[in-house]
Scaffold this motif. Structure first.
Motif, PDB file in Angstrom:
ATOM      1  N   PRO A 190       0.832  -1.214   0.000  1.00 38.09           N
ATOM      2  CA  PRO A 190       0.000   0.000   0.000  1.00 38.09           C
ATOM      3  C   PRO A 190       0.866   1.263   0.000  1.00 38.09           C
ATOM      4  CG  PRO A 190      -0.069  -1.100   2.155  1.00 38.09           C
ATOM      5  CD  PRO A 190       0.700  -1.993   1.242  1.00 38.09           C
ATOM      6  N   PHE A 191       0.286   2.362  -0.493  1.00 33.69           N
ATOM      7  CA  PHE A 191       0.979   3.655  -0.535  1.00 33.69           C
ATOM      8  C   PHE A 191       0.496   4.522   0.618  1.00 33.69           C
ATOM      9  CE2 PHE A 191       1.755   3.977  -5.442  1.00 33.69           C
ATOM     10  CZ  PHE A 191       2.377   2.733  -5.424  1.00 33.69           C
ATOM     11  N   ASP A 192       1.396   5.312   1.171  1.00 35.83           N
ATOM     12  CA  ASP A 192       1.014   6.351   2.133  1.00 35.83           C
ATOM     13  C   ASP A 192       0.252   7.445   1.365  1.00 35.83           C
ATOM     14  OD1 ASP A 192       0.787   7.741   4.467  1.00 35.83           O
ATOM     15  OD2 ASP A 192       2.927   8.125   4.738  1.00 35.83           O
ATOM     16  N   ARG A 193      -0.306   8.408   2.093  1.00 34.46           N
ATOM     17  CA  ARG A 193      -1.148   9.440   1.462  1.00 34.46           C
ATOM     18  C   ARG A 193      -0.629  10.848   1.740  1.00 34.46           C
ATOM     19  NH1 ARG A 193      -6.220   7.384  -0.451  1.00 34.46           N
ATOM     20  NH2 ARG A 193      -5.716   5.247  -1.005  1.00 34.46           N
ATOM     21  N   GLN A 194      -1.264  11.794   1.075  1.00 33.46           N
ATOM     22  CA  GLN A 194      -1.067  13.231   1.309  1.00 33.46           C
ATOM     23  C   GLN A 194       0.366  13.720   1.040  1.00 33.46           C
ATOM     24  OE1 GLN A 194      -3.568  15.676   2.157  1.00 33.46           O
ATOM     25  NE2 GLN A 194      -4.726  13.943   1.359  1.00 33.46           N
ATOM     26  N   PHE A 195       0.988  13.168   0.008  1.00 28.33           N
ATOM     27  CA  PHE A 195       2.303  13.676  -0.400  1.00 28.33           C
ATOM     28  C   PHE A 195       2.124  14.953  -1.211  1.00 28.33           C
ATOM     29  CE2 PHE A 195       3.342   9.134   0.145  1.00 28.33           C
ATOM     30  CZ  PHE A 195       4.464   9.241   0.958  1.00 28.33           C
ATOM     31  N   ASP A 196       3.071  15.882  -1.041  1.00 28.37           N
ATOM     32  CA  ASP A 196       3.106  17.090  -1.885  1.00 28.37           C
ATOM     33  C   ASP A 196       3.818  16.790  -3.196  1.00 28.37           C
ATOM     34  OD1 ASP A 196       2.174  19.401  -0.008  1.00 28.37           O
ATOM     35  OD2 ASP A 196       3.521  18.165   1.198  1.00 28.37           O
ATOM     36  N   LEU A 197       4.820  15.907  -3.118  1.00 33.95           N
ATOM     37  CA  LEU A 197       5.631  15.587  -4.292  1.00 33.95           C
ATOM     38  C   LEU A 197       6.008  14.112  -4.244  1.00 33.95           C
ATOM     39  CD1 LEU A 197       7.519  16.463  -6.734  1.00 33.95           C
ATOM     40  CD2 LEU A 197       9.274  16.946  -5.003  1.00 33.95           C
ATOM     41  N   ILE A 198       5.796  13.414  -5.362  1.00 35.38           N
ATOM     42  CA  ILE A 198       6.278  12.035  -5.520  1.00 35.38           C
ATOM     43  C   ILE A 198       7.245  12.027  -6.692  1.00 35.38           C
ATOM     44  CG2 ILE A 198       5.694   9.641  -6.083  1.00 35.38           C
ATOM     45  CD1 ILE A 198       2.939  10.119  -4.810  1.00 35.38           C
ATOM     46  N   VAL A 199       8.440  11.511  -6.464  1.00 35.50           N
ATOM     47  CA  VAL A 199       9.449  11.393  -7.511  1.00 35.50           C
ATOM     48  C   VAL A 199       9.618   9.910  -7.814  1.00 35.50           C
ATOM     49  CG1 VAL A 199      11.805  11.962  -8.206  1.00 35.50           C
ATOM     50  CG2 VAL A 199      10.592  13.447  -6.591  1.00 35.50           C
ATOM     51  N   CYS A 200       9.320   9.516  -9.056  1.00 38.19           N
ATOM     52  CA  CYS A 200       9.503   8.120  -9.468  1.00 38.19           C
ATOM     53  C   CYS A 200      10.059   8.161 -10.887  1.00 38.19           C
ATOM     54  CB  CYS A 200       8.177   7.359  -9.420  1.00 38.19           C
ATOM     55  SG  CYS A 200       8.390   5.593  -9.761  1.00 38.19           S
ATOM     56  N   ARG A 201      11.387   8.062 -10.994  1.00 38.32           N
ATOM     57  CA  ARG A 201      12.059   8.295 -12.278  1.00 38.32           C
ATOM     58  C   ARG A 201      12.833   7.064 -12.731  1.00 38.32           C
ATOM     59  NH1 ARG A 201      16.017  12.664 -11.833  1.00 38.32           N
ATOM     60  NH2 ARG A 201      15.457  13.462 -13.881  1.00 38.32           N
ATOM     61  N   ASN A 202      12.748   6.798 -14.036  1.00 37.32           N
ATOM     62  CA  ASN A 202      13.557   5.742 -14.656  1.00 37.32           C
ATOM     63  C   ASN A 202      13.286   4.363 -14.062  1.00 37.32           C
ATOM     64  OD1 ASN A 202      14.913   7.897 -16.114  1.00 37.32           O
ATOM     65  ND2 ASN A 202      15.914   8.327 -14.185  1.00 37.32           N
ATOM     66  N   VAL A 203      12.021   4.141 -13.697  1.00 39.06           N
ATOM     67  CA  VAL A 203      11.604   2.849 -13.135  1.00 39.06           C
ATOM     68  C   VAL A 203      10.418   2.307 -13.932  1.00 39.06           C
ATOM     69  CG1 VAL A 203      10.719   1.678 -11.085  1.00 39.06           C
ATOM     70  CG2 VAL A 203      12.324   3.574 -10.827  1.00 39.06           C
ATOM     71  N   LEU A 204       9.472   3.214 -14.228  1.00 35.69           N
ATOM     72  CA  LEU A 204       8.228   2.795 -14.883  1.00 35.69           C
ATOM     73  C   LEU A 204       8.478   2.180 -16.255  1.00 35.69           C
ATOM     74  CD1 LEU A 204       6.136   5.944 -13.916  1.00 35.69           C
ATOM     75  CD2 LEU A 204       5.940   3.686 -12.898  1.00 35.69           C
ATOM     76  N   ILE A 205       9.580   2.542 -16.898  1.00 39.20           N
ATOM     77  CA  ILE A 205       9.884   1.990 -18.231  1.00 39.20           C
ATOM     78  C   ILE A 205      10.079   0.477 -18.202  1.00 39.20           C
ATOM     79  CG2 ILE A 205      10.843   3.984 -19.435  1.00 39.20           C
ATOM     80  CD1 ILE A 205      13.631   3.079 -18.484  1.00 39.20           C
ATOM     81  N   TYR A 206      10.337  -0.078 -17.041  1.00 38.31           N
ATOM     82  CA  TYR A 206      10.581  -1.529 -16.951  1.00 38.31           C
ATOM     83  C   TYR A 206       9.298  -2.329 -16.728  1.00 38.31           C
ATOM     84  CZ  TYR A 206      15.323   0.145 -16.649  1.00 38.31           C
ATOM     85  OH  TYR A 206      16.503   0.779 -16.930  1.00 38.31           O
ATOM     86  N   PHE A 207       8.167  -1.621 -16.481  1.00 36.66           N
ATOM     87  CA  PHE A 207       6.908  -2.300 -16.189  1.00 36.66           C
ATOM     88  C   PHE A 207       6.044  -2.446 -17.436  1.00 36.66           C
ATOM     89  CE2 PHE A 207       7.340  -0.235 -11.773  1.00 36.66           C
ATOM     90  CZ  PHE A 207       8.036  -1.332 -11.283  1.00 36.66           C
ATOM     91  N   THR A 208       5.126  -3.408 -17.395  1.00 33.95           N
ATOM     92  CA  THR A 208       4.147  -3.558 -18.480  1.00 33.95           C
ATOM     93  C   THR A 208       3.212  -2.347 -18.473  1.00 33.95           C
ATOM     94  OG1 THR A 208       2.548  -4.684 -17.058  1.00 33.95           O
ATOM     95  CG2 THR A 208       4.157  -6.089 -18.214  1.00 33.95           C
ATOM     96  N   GLU A 209       2.498  -2.143 -19.589  1.00 34.86           N
ATOM     97  CA  GLU A 209       1.558  -1.018 -19.676  1.00 34.86           C
ATOM     98  C   GLU A 209       0.490  -1.099 -18.584  1.00 34.86           C
ATOM     99  OE1 GLU A 209       1.747   1.786 -21.524  1.00 34.86           O
ATOM    100  OE2 GLU A 209       3.689   0.915 -22.039  1.00 34.86           O
TER     101      GLU A 209
END
Length: 257
Positions: A190-209
């Motif tokens: 599960p993800f925590d909530r109420q973030f002002d900024l989430i940085v997720c870089r150079n990871v999603l390219i490895y996942f399926t659509e």
């Protein structure tokens, strides 16, 4: 069930990691080169060896999670973050809650802490950094880096935030204390909530659509209204509105209120 599918089942049972959510051709190529280097002949043999050899298991995690990271990677994006994105977020909120998702060996969350510290005292910022690989997190917590990791970092930041110790650069303790590291599986936990900024870089390219789309929704839910998702330079979201975002700048997406 073929050799690789059986491997996926075994890994999921052992670790909770679901390799079927990753692009198959890329993952198979990366893992095959690892087990062949060890003189193994199949994924089945590879898994059996991992059960006995913890070092090989950590190598597998390393190879699977592509721990390639640098401070201040893609400098222009960090400048946009500092000059445009963070000032707007600070207008809305005195205290910032930030998440570096899939943080690898810590270069990204520490870069975040350094950039934010130019604008506000770090006491006003909470930075969570997570990764699936405990080995990478352990290395991040040590805070020692080679020259190569710092090659994109502006010289004044290098002088201000690092001390040279032999062949390594040690990060400033104030920056280290600003970041909390935790193990986390993006695809399962599960993800925590109420973030002002989430940085997720150079990871999603490895996942399926399909996996990517689920993550966009989950990131949206984890942000407060008006919060920002910052993705990598090959990870543009082509229909941000589908996931409750609008484009704020190239590779920055604002959660629609």
């Amino acid at each position: 069930m073929n050799d690789y599918q059986q491997f996926i089942e075994n890994v999921k049972r052992k670790t909770g990691i679901d390799l079927s959510q990753y692009k198959e051709a890329q993952m198979k190529r990366r893992l095959t080169s690892l087990y062949e280097k060890r003189g193994l002949k199949s994924f089945q043999q590879f898994f059996q060896e991992m059960e006995k050899d913890e070092k090989l298991f950590h190598e597998f995690l390393d190879r699977m999670t592509i721990n390639v990271s640098e401070f201040y990677r893609n400098a222009k994006r960090w400048e946009v973050l500092e000059k445009k994105i963070l000032p707007k977020l600070l207008e809305q909120n005195r205290h910032l809650k930030i998440w570096s998702a899939a943080c690898s060996t810590g270069e990204e969350p520490y870069t975040l802490a350094m950039v934010v510290s130019k604008l506000v005292p770090l006491a006003r910022v909470s930075i969570l950094a997570t990764d699936i690989d405990e080995n990478a997190i352990a290395r991040a917590k040590i805070g020692m880096y080679t020259e190569r990791s710092l090659q994109e970092l502006p010289e004044e930041m290098k002088r201000k935030f690092f001390t040279k110790e032999g062949m390594y650069y040690k990060i400033d303790e104030k920056i280290k204390r600003a970041v909390t590291f935790k193990k986390h599986n993006l695809l399962a936990d599960p993800f925590d909530r109420q973030f002002d900024l989430i940085v997720c870089r150079n990871v999603l390219i490895y996942f399926t659509e399909e996996a990517k789309e689920r993550l966009y929704y989950k990131f949206n839910q984890a942000l407060r209204p008006g919060g920002i998702l910052f993705v990598g330079s090959t990870e543009q979201i082509f229909n941000p509105g589908l996931y409750g975002f609008e484009m704020e700048d190239t590779f920055f997406y604002r959660k629609i209120n």
